[in-house]
Design an enzyme around this catalytic site. Structure first.
Site, PDB file in Angstrom:
ATOM      1  N   LYS A 136      42.630 -23.334  69.291  1.00  0.00           N
ATOM      2  CA  LYS A 136      42.081 -21.557  69.046  1.00  0.00           C
ATOM      3  C   LYS A 136      43.202 -20.818  68.920  1.00  0.00           C
ATOM      4  O   LYS A 136      43.019 -19.728  68.785  1.00  0.00           O
ATOM      5  CB  LYS A 136      41.114 -21.219  70.173  1.00  0.00           C
ATOM      6  CG  LYS A 136      39.877 -22.257  70.322  1.00  0.00           C
ATOM      7  CD  LYS A 136      38.889 -21.681  71.363  1.00  0.00           C
ATOM      8  CE  LYS A 136      38.045 -22.701  71.858  1.00  0.00           C
ATOM      9  NZ  LYS A 136      36.909 -22.669  70.799  1.00  0.00           N
ATOM     10  N   ASP A 166      38.797 -19.510  82.566  1.00  0.00           N
ATOM     11  CA  ASP A 166      38.643 -20.158  81.239  1.00  0.00           C
ATOM     12  C   ASP A 166      39.217 -19.088  80.233  1.00  0.00           C
ATOM     13  O   ASP A 166      38.584 -18.162  79.911  1.00  0.00           O
ATOM     14  CB  ASP A 166      37.362 -20.128  80.856  1.00  0.00           C
ATOM     15  CG  ASP A 166      37.072 -20.820  79.395  1.00  0.00           C
ATOM     16  OD1 ASP A 166      38.024 -20.954  78.772  1.00  0.00           O
ATOM     17  OD2 ASP A 166      35.858 -21.185  79.200  1.00  0.00           O
ATOM     18  N   GLN A 197      39.452 -18.063  75.100  1.00  0.00           N
ATOM     19  CA  GLN A 197      39.221 -17.061  73.849  1.00  0.00           C
ATOM     20  C   GLN A 197      40.128 -15.740  74.175  1.00  0.00           C
ATOM     21  O   GLN A 197      40.441 -15.272  73.314  1.00  0.00           O
ATOM     22  CB  GLN A 197      37.668 -16.332  73.994  1.00  0.00           C
ATOM     23  CG  GLN A 197      36.589 -17.560  73.854  1.00  0.00           C
ATOM     24  CD  GLN A 197      36.742 -17.965  72.580  1.00  0.00           C
ATOM     25  OE1 GLN A 197      37.237 -17.190  71.376  1.00  0.00           O
ATOM     26  NE2 GLN A 197      36.380 -19.267  72.030  1.00  0.00           N
ATOM     27  N   HIS A 221      30.737 -20.911  78.627  1.00  0.00           N
ATOM     28  CA  HIS A 221      30.828 -21.963  77.670  1.00  0.00           C
ATOM     29  C   HIS A 221      30.252 -23.129  78.539  1.00  0.00           C
ATOM     30  O   HIS A 221      30.521 -23.257  79.733  1.00  0.00           O
ATOM     31  CB  HIS A 221      32.154 -22.177  77.065  1.00  0.00           C
ATOM     32  CG  HIS A 221      32.089 -23.165  76.168  1.00  0.00           C
ATOM     33  ND1 HIS A 221      31.937 -24.670  76.303  1.00  0.00           N
ATOM     34  CD2 HIS A 221      32.069 -22.973  74.613  1.00  0.00           C
ATOM     35  CE1 HIS A 221      32.045 -25.122  75.125  1.00  0.00           C
ATOM     36  NE2 HIS A 221      32.182 -24.161  74.149  1.00  0.00           N
ATOM     37  N   CYS A 279      27.352 -23.170  72.335  1.00  0.00           N
ATOM     38  CA  CYS A 279      27.597 -24.226  73.809  1.00  0.00           C
ATOM     39  C   CYS A 279      27.225 -23.134  74.851  1.00  0.00           C
ATOM     40  O   CYS A 279      28.200 -23.251  75.951  1.00  0.00           O
ATOM     41  CB  CYS A 279      29.088 -24.544  73.778  1.00  0.00           C
ATOM     42  SG  CYS A 279      29.277 -25.975  72.580  1.00  0.00           S
TER      43      CYS A 279
END
Length: 394
Positions: free
Chosen positions: A213, A187, A190, A111, A351
């Site tokens: 999220k 990261d 997700q 991202h 993104c």
């Protein structure tokens, strides 16, 4: 809690089919009520007052803070509350004392939030090494082995792709990084909402994630640090032990990274979201999404003019499926899904422009992303609508 019963806690699912949770998840009634309770019954700042409202707010904020840290297996480290993953990654990029000649390893899967900060470091003489995935989006740990050197200060990698859904081998990459005394940032935006996560088992040095999220409110998230070794980006109220007219002493641990008033109600709400996820069980959520993802891929694969982008179903993916349709812009497909069947999906580049360029997708993809409140009937409506669109294309 049975996952089949969870839909009643998300009233919006009565009116439409929400398949855009990779962008922002829905929020259950329980989380909304928890935040309302703070605002209506004990709203106060934390850590600064001795009156009863401040005491209650401080206790519940700290309890939520601890629950969130435990949820990602981070009890042995430090968790700083942030407003999202982007801010958390920015804290790492701005908190390391870089030197000219340092190197950072990044990937085109990332991202923009985990790619652009490293490009900007080139202004300070930091060099960027970029790893590219295979045609299905998978990263081979050997690709990192070939670029990481003793000059590498940090590697930054997504735990799960927000476009392709594939889970990256972060644990193996952590081992490679540490063999070269390099740090690893993961990261987890997700991964945390959809699969069990244990940062201590991964072996990373920094781990970032977003509350919006994972059933929580917007404006919440976190940066977990194995050691609190970053220079704080901000200093001020709540982040110091003492101050004089000449100097100050920063607080120890997570407080020094939370200058000013944090999102008190939001963090308490995120703590309630963690409770909700734990009540169902992350293994249960993963199995549920695996079934839905397999159903989506099977359905889309059988439709003419539809091409799935990224890996087909296996155990190394989350419930994110991207596809393109011959002769149609992804935005056009998303608009028709909304208008024809009240199905909400994301379209475009997500993104991730460098990844789209790598895959040769000038206009991006249509992205379907599932969560615990989706069911097989919704998936079938998606594929039926796509099939109808396909017939009109032909």
């Amino acid at each position: 809690m049975r996952i089949e019963e969870s839909r009643k806690d998300f009233p919006i699912t009565n009116d439409l089919i929400y398949l855009d949770s990779a962008a922002t998840s829905l929020t259950p009634i329980q989380v909304v009520n928890e935040m309302n309770d703070y605002d209506l019954r004990y709203r106060a700042n934390i850590g600064r007052g001795v009156h009863r409202l401040s005491v209650v707010a401080t206790e519940r904020y700290k309890n939520a803070h601890d629950k969130i840290k435990t949820f990602i297996g981070g009890d042995g480290g430090t968790l700083a509350v942030t407003k999202n993953t982007t801010e958390a990654i920015g804290m790492v990029a701005g908190g390391i004392r870089w030197e000219s000649g340092d190197r950072v390893v990044a990937t085109v899967l990332e991202h923009h939030s985990n790619f652009l900060p490293w490009l900007r470091l080139r202004e300070y003489g930091v060099k960027i090494d970029i790893v590219r995935p295979d045609s299905d989006g998978y990263l081979n740990p050997d690709s990192f082995e070939s670029v990481i050197s003793d000059k590498t200060r940090l590697a930054a990698i997504t735990h799960a792709s927000n476009v392709l859904g594939n889970i990256t081998p972060v644990k193996e990459i952590a081992d490679i990084c540490h063999q070269h005394d390099a740090l690893l940032l993961v990261d987890g935006a997700q991964s945390v909402p959809h699969i069990p996560v244990d940062v201590s088992d991964i072996g990373c040095d920094y781990f970032s994630f977003s509350g919006h999220k994972m059933l929580g409110p917007t404006g919440t998230g976190g940066l977990w640090m194995r050691r609190p070794d970053l220079k704080p980006l901000h200093i001020g109220g709540g982040s110091i032990e003492s101050a004089t007219a000449e100097n100050f002493t920063a607080a120890s641990g997570e407080e020094k990274y939370e200058a000013g008033t944090p999102p008190v109600g939001g963090t308490i709400g995120l703590g309630r979201a963690v409770d909700y996820l734990n009540d169902i069980g992350m293994d249960t959520i993963r199995r549920h999404e695996e079934r839905l993802t397999g159903r989506i891929i099977d359905g889309l694969s059988a439709i003419d003019h539809v091409k799935i982008v990224g890996p087909y179903f296996d155990e190394r993916r989350i419930g994110v499926v991207s596809f393109v349709m011959d002769g149609m812009h992804p935005h056009e497909v998303a608009h028709i899904l909304d208008e024809a069947s009240a199905i909400m999906v994301r379209s475009g580049e997500h993104c991730c422009m460098p990844l789209m360029q790598h895959l040769g997708l000038e206009s991006g993809t249509v992205r379907v992303s599932t969560y615990l409140y989706n069911n097989p009937e919704e998936v079938d409506m998606l594929t039926a609508t796509i099939e109808e669109i396909s017939r009109k294309v032909s």
